[in-house]
Structures are given as structure tokens and as C-alpha cells.
Design an enzyme around this catalytic site. Sequence first.
Site, PDB file in Angstrom:
ATOM      1  N   GLU B  50     142.000  35.540  82.622  1.00  0.00           N
ATOM      2  CA  GLU B  50     141.578  36.728  81.884  1.00  0.00           C
ATOM      3  C   GLU B  50     141.161  36.424  80.447  1.00  0.00           C
ATOM      4  OE1 GLU B  50     144.241  36.569  83.800  1.00  0.00           O
ATOM      5  OE2 GLU B  50     144.237  38.266  85.188  1.00  0.00           O
ATOM      6  N   PHE B 112     157.012  47.085  87.835  1.00  0.00           N
ATOM      7  CA  PHE B 112     156.373  45.812  88.164  1.00  0.00           C
ATOM      8  C   PHE B 112     155.047  45.685  87.408  1.00  0.00           C
ATOM      9  CE2 PHE B 112     153.441  43.418  91.019  1.00  0.00           C
ATOM     10  CZ  PHE B 112     154.011  42.170  90.803  1.00  0.00           C
ATOM     11  N   GLN B 113     154.872  44.579  86.734  1.00  0.00           N
ATOM     12  CA  GLN B 113     153.665  44.286  85.947  1.00  0.00           C
ATOM     13  C   GLN B 113     153.365  45.348  84.904  1.00  0.00           C
ATOM     14  OE1 GLN B 113     150.539  43.080  88.771  1.00  0.00           O
ATOM     15  NE2 GLN B 113     151.331  40.993  88.563  1.00  0.00           N
ATOM     16  N   LYS B 162     147.253  53.513  87.005  1.00  0.00           N
ATOM     17  CA  LYS B 162     146.658  53.462  88.338  1.00  0.00           C
ATOM     18  C   LYS B 162     146.439  54.861  88.923  1.00  0.00           C
ATOM     19  CE  LYS B 162     146.786  51.096  92.729  1.00  0.00           C
ATOM     20  NZ  LYS B 162     147.424  50.048  93.551  1.00  0.00           N
ATOM     21  N   MET B 478     141.105  17.498  64.233  1.00  0.00           N
ATOM     22  CA  MET B 478     141.294  18.265  63.011  1.00  0.00           C
ATOM     23  C   MET B 478     142.748  18.173  62.536  1.00  0.00           C
ATOM     24  SD  MET B 478     139.848  19.909  60.717  1.00  0.00           S
ATOM     25  CE  MET B 478     138.299  20.731  61.022  1.00  0.00           C
TER      26      MET B 478
HETATM   27  C1  FAD Z   1     138.637  24.824  61.680  1.00  0.00           C
HETATM   28  C2  FAD Z   1     137.984  25.905  60.869  1.00  0.00           C
HETATM   29  C3  FAD Z   1     137.396  25.589  59.652  1.00  0.00           C
HETATM   30  C4  FAD Z   1     136.725  26.570  58.921  1.00  0.00           C
HETATM   31  N1  FAD Z   1     136.074  26.196  57.775  1.00  0.00           N
HETATM   32  C5  FAD Z   1     135.252  27.088  57.175  1.00  0.00           C
HETATM   33  C6  FAD Z   1     134.406  26.703  56.089  1.00  0.00           C
HETATM   34  O1  FAD Z   1     134.394  25.553  55.648  1.00  0.00           O
HETATM   35  N2  FAD Z   1     133.571  27.616  55.562  1.00  0.00           N
HETATM   36  C7  FAD Z   1     133.528  28.903  56.037  1.00  0.00           C
HETATM   37  O2  FAD Z   1     132.720  29.689  55.551  1.00  0.00           O
HETATM   38  N3  FAD Z   1     134.332  29.301  57.025  1.00  0.00           N
HETATM   39  C8  FAD Z   1     135.178  28.431  57.616  1.00  0.00           C
HETATM   40  N4  FAD Z   1     135.950  28.844  58.682  1.00  0.00           N
HETATM   41  C9  FAD Z   1     135.861  30.260  59.115  1.00  0.00           C
HETATM   42  C10 FAD Z   1     136.755  31.168  58.311  1.00  0.00           C
HETATM   43  O3  FAD Z   1     138.053  31.078  58.819  1.00  0.00           O
HETATM   44  C11 FAD Z   1     136.279  32.651  58.415  1.00  0.00           C
HETATM   45  O4  FAD Z   1     136.199  33.039  59.756  1.00  0.00           O
HETATM   46  C12 FAD Z   1     134.905  32.856  57.825  1.00  0.00           C
HETATM   47  O5  FAD Z   1     134.774  32.200  56.596  1.00  0.00           O
HETATM   48  C13 FAD Z   1     134.644  34.352  57.625  1.00  0.00           C
HETATM   49  O6  FAD Z   1     133.288  34.581  57.498  1.00  0.00           O
HETATM   50  P1  FAD Z   1     132.689  35.847  56.767  1.00  0.00           P
HETATM   51  O7  FAD Z   1     133.221  35.967  55.380  1.00  0.00           O
HETATM   52  O8  FAD Z   1     131.232  35.774  56.941  1.00  0.00           O
HETATM   53  O9  FAD Z   1     133.321  37.077  57.502  1.00  0.00           O
HETATM   54  P2  FAD Z   1     133.256  37.685  58.973  1.00  0.00           P
HETATM   55  O10 FAD Z   1     134.556  37.469  59.617  1.00  0.00           O
HETATM   56  O11 FAD Z   1     132.043  37.304  59.705  1.00  0.00           O
HETATM   57  O12 FAD Z   1     133.245  39.213  58.557  1.00  0.00           O
HETATM   58  C14 FAD Z   1     132.082  39.905  58.373  1.00  0.00           C
HETATM   59  C15 FAD Z   1     132.164  40.828  57.169  1.00  0.00           C
HETATM   60  O13 FAD Z   1     130.981  41.608  57.198  1.00  0.00           O
HETATM   61  C16 FAD Z   1     131.296  42.976  57.287  1.00  0.00           C
HETATM   62  N5  FAD Z   1     130.330  43.623  58.157  1.00  0.00           N
HETATM   63  C17 FAD Z   1     130.307  43.675  59.500  1.00  0.00           C
HETATM   64  N6  FAD Z   1     129.250  44.368  59.931  1.00  0.00           N
HETATM   65  C18 FAD Z   1     128.598  44.788  58.835  1.00  0.00           C
HETATM   66  C19 FAD Z   1     127.432  45.564  58.628  1.00  0.00           C
HETATM   67  N7  FAD Z   1     126.706  46.053  59.632  1.00  0.00           N
HETATM   68  N8  FAD Z   1     127.056  45.811  57.356  1.00  0.00           N
HETATM   69  C20 FAD Z   1     127.787  45.348  56.298  1.00  0.00           C
HETATM   70  N9  FAD Z   1     128.879  44.596  56.444  1.00  0.00           N
HETATM   71  C21 FAD Z   1     129.278  44.317  57.699  1.00  0.00           C
HETATM   72  C22 FAD Z   1     132.699  43.069  57.810  1.00  0.00           C
HETATM   73  O14 FAD Z   1     133.304  44.261  57.372  1.00  0.00           O
HETATM   74  C23 FAD Z   1     133.332  41.811  57.224  1.00  0.00           C
HETATM   75  O15 FAD Z   1     133.835  42.040  55.930  1.00  0.00           O
HETATM   76  C24 FAD Z   1     136.671  27.892  59.399  1.00  0.00           C
HETATM   77  C25 FAD Z   1     137.295  28.209  60.596  1.00  0.00           C
HETATM   78  C26 FAD Z   1     137.936  27.234  61.338  1.00  0.00           C
HETATM   79  C27 FAD Z   1     138.549  27.612  62.643  1.00  0.00           C
HETATM   80  C1  TPP Z   2     144.880  27.795  70.741  1.00  0.00           C
HETATM   81  C2  TPP Z   2     144.999  26.898  69.562  1.00  0.00           C
HETATM   82  N1  TPP Z   2     146.066  26.079  69.432  1.00  0.00           N
HETATM   83  C3  TPP Z   2     146.161  25.257  68.360  1.00  0.00           C
HETATM   84  C4  TPP Z   2     145.196  25.240  67.393  1.00  0.00           C
HETATM   85  C5  TPP Z   2     145.324  24.308  66.189  1.00  0.00           C
HETATM   86  N2  TPP Z   2     144.227  23.330  66.182  1.00  0.00           N
HETATM   87  C6  TPP Z   2     143.120  23.499  65.423  1.00  0.00           C
HETATM   88  S1  TPP Z   2     141.996  22.286  65.622  1.00  0.00           S
HETATM   89  C7  TPP Z   2     142.983  21.486  66.738  1.00  0.00           C
HETATM   90  C8  TPP Z   2     142.525  20.208  67.377  1.00  0.00           C
HETATM   91  C9  TPP Z   2     141.424  20.377  68.342  1.00  0.00           C
HETATM   92  O1  TPP Z   2     141.242  19.195  69.054  1.00  0.00           O
HETATM   93  P1  TPP Z   2     139.901  18.899  69.843  1.00  0.00           P
HETATM   94  O2  TPP Z   2     139.560  20.065  70.686  1.00  0.00           O
HETATM   95  O3  TPP Z   2     140.007  17.597  70.533  1.00  0.00           O
HETATM   96  O4  TPP Z   2     138.822  18.860  68.691  1.00  0.00           O
HETATM   97  P2  TPP Z   2     138.573  17.757  67.534  1.00  0.00           P
HETATM   98  O5  TPP Z   2     139.208  18.298  66.291  1.00  0.00           O
HETATM   99  O6  TPP Z   2     139.185  16.484  67.970  1.00  0.00           O
HETATM  100  O7  TPP Z   2     137.093  17.700  67.411  1.00  0.00           O
HETATM  101  C10 TPP Z   2     144.183  22.180  66.910  1.00  0.00           C
HETATM  102  C11 TPP Z   2     145.276  21.733  67.780  1.00  0.00           C
HETATM  103  C12 TPP Z   2     144.119  26.135  67.567  1.00  0.00           C
HETATM  104  N3  TPP Z   2     143.153  26.229  66.656  1.00  0.00           N
HETATM  105  N4  TPP Z   2     144.025  26.924  68.658  1.00  0.00           N
END
Ligand code: FAD
Ligand code: TPP
Lengths: 155, 565
Positions: B50, B112-113, B162, B478
Amino acid sequence: MENEAGALSRVAGLFSARGYNIESLTVAPTEDATLSRMTIVTRGSDDVIEQITKQLNKLIDVVKVVDLSEAGHIERELMLVKVRAEGELREEMKRMSDIFRGRIVDVTDKTYTIELTGAGYKLDAFLEALDKDAILETVRSGASGIGRGDRMLKV
Amino acid sequence: MELTGAEIVVRCLAEEGTEFVFGYPGGAVLNIYDEVFKQNKFKHVLVRHEQAAVHAADGYARATGRTGVALVTSGPGATNAVTGIATAYMDSIPLVVISGQVPTAAIGMDAFQEVDMVGITRPCVKHNFLVKDVRDLAETIKKAFYLASTGRPGPVVVDIPKDVTQHKTEFTYPKKVTMRSYNPVIKGHPGQIKRAVQMILDAKRPMLYTGGGVVLSNAAEELTQLTRQLGFPITSTLMGLGGYPASDPLFTGMLGMHGTYEANMAMQHCDVLIAIGARFDDRVIGNPEHFFQDGRRIIHIDIDPTSIAKRVKVDVPIVGNVKDVLAEMNKLIQVSKEKPDQAALKTWWTQIELWRSQDCMKYDRDSSLIKPQYVIEKLHQVTRGDAYVTSDVGQHQMWAAQYYKFDQPRRWINSGGLGTMGFGLPAAMGVQFAHPEAMVACVTGEGSIQMNIQELSTCKQFNLPLKIILLNNRYLGMVRQWQEFFYGNRYAESYMDALPDFAKLAESYGHVGMKIEKPEDVEGALKEAFDMKDRLVFMNFITDQKENVFPMIPAGKGLSEMILV
Ligand SMILES: Cc1cc2nc3c(=O)[nH]c(=O)nc-3n(C[C@H](O)[C@H](O)[C@H](O)COP(=O)(O)OP(=O)(O)OC[C@H]3O[C@@H](n4cnc5c(N)ncnc54)[C@H](O)[C@@H]3O)c2cc1C
Ligand SMILES: Cc1ncc(C[n+]2csc(CCOP(=O)(O)OP(=O)(O)O)c2C)c(N)n1
Ligand SMILES: [Mg+2]
């Protein structure tokens, strides 16, 4: 807010999820049965209060949010206090209740139950004024508020 | 005519123009499934978990802008969906998730469930409903689609007991719903827009900071017009990539934790910051105190008032839809006699070019090992930048974001806010359903892909010709990178041992598998894979194990305190 099952839990959930504190929360249906009115007492910097207001407005069940403390308003809370009322305390408790404009609403030969309405600080003051050992039980409703004069929260 | 609740569900979905329902059956939704069987208005996609149903609906929604639909049973079906729902919530993706519930009389009896789906999902949905009376069903579903897709989009759960799916009532689908408690603002306040335009025209060191809101509101065109007529530098968050063409010289690259040197430095040192549909995430501005050391005036456009002034103080807040507000600004700028100060802008650009000349995205191109960055560059080249790219979470995600230059919106599909490993493959399925002829690549890691690898079976059933680009570094890369930098090289539980032979695994599901071990084979393998237009190809690239993502702003540090290569 909409008088819907679960609406209260959305508000309570918002406060706990975002780490805002709730000092008190009261809610009951209004004269329009589809709506409930809630009074929340909370504390925070201006920025936090602004976020709380916006976050509450964002909840789909919330119809309107007003910060009563922004202007003149009336705040009332109901408190019931059960006190010991034996010997010389009996007269003393009656007198204290009168001074604070309380009402004795239940009487036994050992206790009084005093009803007091007012702003939260007034209820606090009453409890302060009583001999600690005399207080057997208290229950407070939490504050309800309404704007002064023409200021109205109507949908 | 009277219809059963189950018939009503199916009719409502058809009325909403639903093309695909991603789901998995079970006791509580059997009545609904029976009606799904009898209709031909939409296609049901049977996933293998799911969570994948919700991610697939999410991928579909991100690629098209339409509302994705998922259908799950009560209890474990519902809880499995929660990660998918939270993922969509964090990135503001419009979804309607229908979950079965135990019969109304059994609710609260530990039946159940039974799980309290409305309670469990409350903090990670835009709104949710428990439908207790079949007479409320059609209107509730209408509301769900309305809420999911308007204002700041988000997932909406409709939990249906249901017995409600068995009860009968007269069916009419409301044409329109209005809710007195929900009125999103679309047009920005004209006075605020004027003030913003004046501030923009007065800027000496302007910076456009754009985010997911640009993509969500389909405002790429308006943004491009604004940027080009001003000649301002522009950056984007991870979520906004493609909202402005990455190949354009005005684009300074992504900003934030793994953003470019030039984008982060410009963000720190600008005098007027124009934030457009971006929410000042902690991965973007780094340490807020450091960010505020340099003063700047901020204009912030966002449809959600709670996004504004949440993490930073704003000088000109504009609540409204990005598309409408930018169109209004473009008009005002066009007719204005004032133009931006060209001399100041030139000096500013000279500074930015100096930062850019650091070439912060360089990497070792002579290595005998496959560099992950190289694979993404070649992927871009082989697909002519025209693929939809989904990703999982980790280093590979950052490399995909940095090196695949997205020129169009809705092409880059990843979990930014929740960072959900396991998102990439099911999301790619949703994208491929939406665009059967398009090239769809899923960039993943050997850790992430194993979180929803069972979906290879769904891909076989529906002949989805995805291209899976596995950047296999045998590490939870990472995590390992953080351990290398901040935990004295103690690689606690970040090595991925006992990996399957991914090529064989793919073959066992009926797909094509490849293993690529040498840099000189990368391009040829990619070409070969993309030439197989009707096959899913699983490409296992054995990459340099120790490669790190640069630049990097360590947690708690400021934008100008990046670690470069
Ligand atoms: C491993 C990892 C590393 C990351 N590293 C980075 C990084 O280096 N740099 C980075 O930028 N992010 C990074 N992120 C992502 C970060 O965590 C955030 O998700 C991201 O920065 C949020 O983006 P955003 O500010 O564009 O907001 P979003 O989450 O895209 O939010 C959108 C915003 O726009 C608004 N909005 C929506 N629709 C409308 C509309 N029609 N009109 C006006 N406003 C609207 C919403 O209200 C909200 O405030 C990383 C994520 C991970 C998992
Ligand atoms: C469901 C979930 N569990 C744990 C994490 C924490 N986490 C972030 S990046 C990462 C490693 C991912 O490994 P891989 O998919 O091999 O990608 P790589 O960084 O090696 O490119 C982990 C464990 C997460 N983001 N999501
Ligand atoms: Mg890995």
C-alpha cells in the site's frame, strides 16, 4: 469552528504537535448548532502568537480566529471550591466567599462548596487568600472570552 | 436512482475524471472493489504494497498536476499507506486516499483490522473525513478533491466504514462545493504587489529564490518572464528544480545544504531577496542566526500564510497563488518607467561570476571507478534532458538534482520534505502511467531500492518500461558521508552487505538486468537501455564507494560556511 466530531482533536493536536502551550481551552456549541465556539488561553511571543493564529486558521474546521487580547475584552471563568467549614472556619469561609462575591452552592455540616466567577487572576487571588489546609477540592472551567462593546465574533 | 455507497465511490471517482486508482484490496473495501470490477471509466493498478500505491498516485500527481487517487483497506492497509500520505503532505501534493474502515457499529470495539485512520493521519493530511452516513458520501468525496487540489495542495483521506459502502441512497454529484471555513487566497494584495515591485526595481544585489510552489502552481512561464526581463540571478530549492531552465545562464543552481557555492553566497549577500513559493526550510538557509548576520529585505510570495514569517522575518509578505502574483508583477514591471539599476546589477553579476568560477561541481573525471556524477551527466546526455527523473533518498538523490539539468517543470520527482527512501520506484510507475510514451528514469541507491523493490512485479504486470539507474556504492552513502565528516569515520550500520545480484533479480521479475563496472561502459549501457523502449531495464552501476556529495553545509552552519571539494 464547525461543530463536527474530531474538530476539537484537530485543535488539541495542532498545539501539541507544534509545541504551543495551552493554558486552558473551553468549547461548546453556539446558538447556531452547526458552530462551536472555543476559547483558548495560550502564551507566547508575538511571533508565536502570529503562527498560532495562522495555523488555527489553516485548520479546515476552523471558521474564524480572533485574538481577544488585541483589544478590550471580557474574560470569565467558573470555579467551584470545596472547603472545610467546621468550627471557626465556617464563619471565615462565608466571609471570604462574600468578599470575593462568591456563592455558597452546597452545604454540609463539615463543608461548603463555593462558586466563583471571574477573570482567572481573580480566582487565583481567592485561592491565595484561603488557608491552604482548608481547601479540599477545586475545579475550574477554563476561561471564556468575548470582545467589549461593538467588537463581535460572528459568522 | 438509489445507489450503494460502493457504487457511489466509483461514480464519484469517474465524475472527477480519475484515470488511475492505485490500490490493494481487503475485507473492508471488497464492496468498492466489486464496483471497480464492473466499471471501465478508470483503470485500477494493483500494487504490491500500500505504501507504493500512495507513492504511485503521488508520482502521477507530481508529473501531471492532477490529483492522485489511492484505495486501501482498513487496518494494515491503512497503516501501510501512512508513509505515503506523510510524504505527499510534506511536499504539498494533491492526493485523495480512500481507506476502508470496519462497519460503523464495530468502530471502537477493537474490531478485526480496525485502526483509527482519521486519528493516525490527522497530523499528516490537509484534512480527513470519516463518512458515517451514506447520504454524506458523494459530497464528502467532492470536498476531498476540492481540498486536495486547491490552495496549498495536500493529501486528503476519506475513511469509509464497510456498512456505508452497502447502504443505499439517491446519488447526485455536486457540481461545486463551497466551505465557509476554507477560502484560499489566489490574487495577491495589489498594494503589497506594488510595494514589492518598487523594492525589486530599487535592488542593487537582488536574488530570486524559488521553490516547489512555482511547480505546484504551474508558474514556470511567468517566472521565466519575470527573471529574464529583470536579468536577475535565480536559484531554486530541491523542490523547485525545473521551474526555471537550469541550462540558462541566469540560473545559479540549487541552493541549500548541497547547493552551489554561487547560489548560497548570493543568497547570503543579496540586498533584496524575492522568495517565490519556497518555505525557508532548514536545509536551505542553514543556521538562521548566521543567515541574519547580513541584512537583506525579503519579499515572500506564498499561498499559505503559515509559510510566511515562520522561520524568517519578511518585509513584504504576499499571500496568493504564485502564477497570479507573478503575472501581476510582470505587468507592473513592463509598464514601469523605472528599470533596475544596470550598473549595480553588473557589479553584482561580476561578483556572482567570481563565485561561480570556483566550479564547485567539479569532480575527478579521470578515475578508474565509475563516478556517480558522471552517470547522471551521461543520463542527461543520452535522454537529451527530456526524461522524467524520479529518485529515492540519499547521495544519489543529490547527484541527480545537481547534475541532471532540469529545464522543464514536473520532470524532477523526489521526496524532499519527508525524505522517504522507497519513494522512487513506485513514483516512477505513477509517472509512466501518466506519460506512457515518455522516458522515465528512477535514480536510486541499493539501500533505497530495496524498500519497495517488490514493485518490479507491478511493473511487469503493466509493462512499464522504466529505466532504473542504481548508483550502487554498497553503502547507505548519505549516512556514511555524515559518519565520515562528523563521527570520526565510524561507519555504524551504514555498509550494505549481502546485496542481491540486481541484474538477476530484475530478470527473475521478467525484466532486463545490467551490471556496469567501468566508466567507459556507462554511456553505451545507457544508450542500449533507452533503446529498449518497451522493456524495464534495471541498471546496476557499481560506483566509487567513497564519493561524497559536495558542496556541503554542515548542519548548524551558515550559507557561506560550505565545505567545497
Ligand atoms: C537528503 C536530502 C537533502 C536535501 N538537501 C537540500 C538542499 O541542499 N537544498 C534544498 O533546497 N533542499 C534540500 N532538501 C529538501 C528540503 O528538505 C525541503 O524539502 C525543500 O528545501 C523544501 O522546498 P521548498 O522551500 O521549495 O518548499 P516546498 O516543500 O516545495 O513547499 C512549497 C511552498 O510553496 C507554497 N505553495 C504551494 N502551492 C503554491 C501556490 N500555488 N502558490 C504559492 N505558493 C504555493 C507552499 O505553501 C509552500 O510554502 C533535501 C532533502 C533531502 C531528503
Ligand atoms: C525510510 C527511511 N529510512 C531511513 C532514512 C535515513 N537515510 C537517509 S539517506 C540514507 C541512505 C540511503 O542509502 P542508499 O539508498 O544506498 O543511497 P546512497 O546515499 O548510498 O546514494 C538513509 C538510511 C530515510 N531517509 N528514509
Ligand atoms: Mg548506497
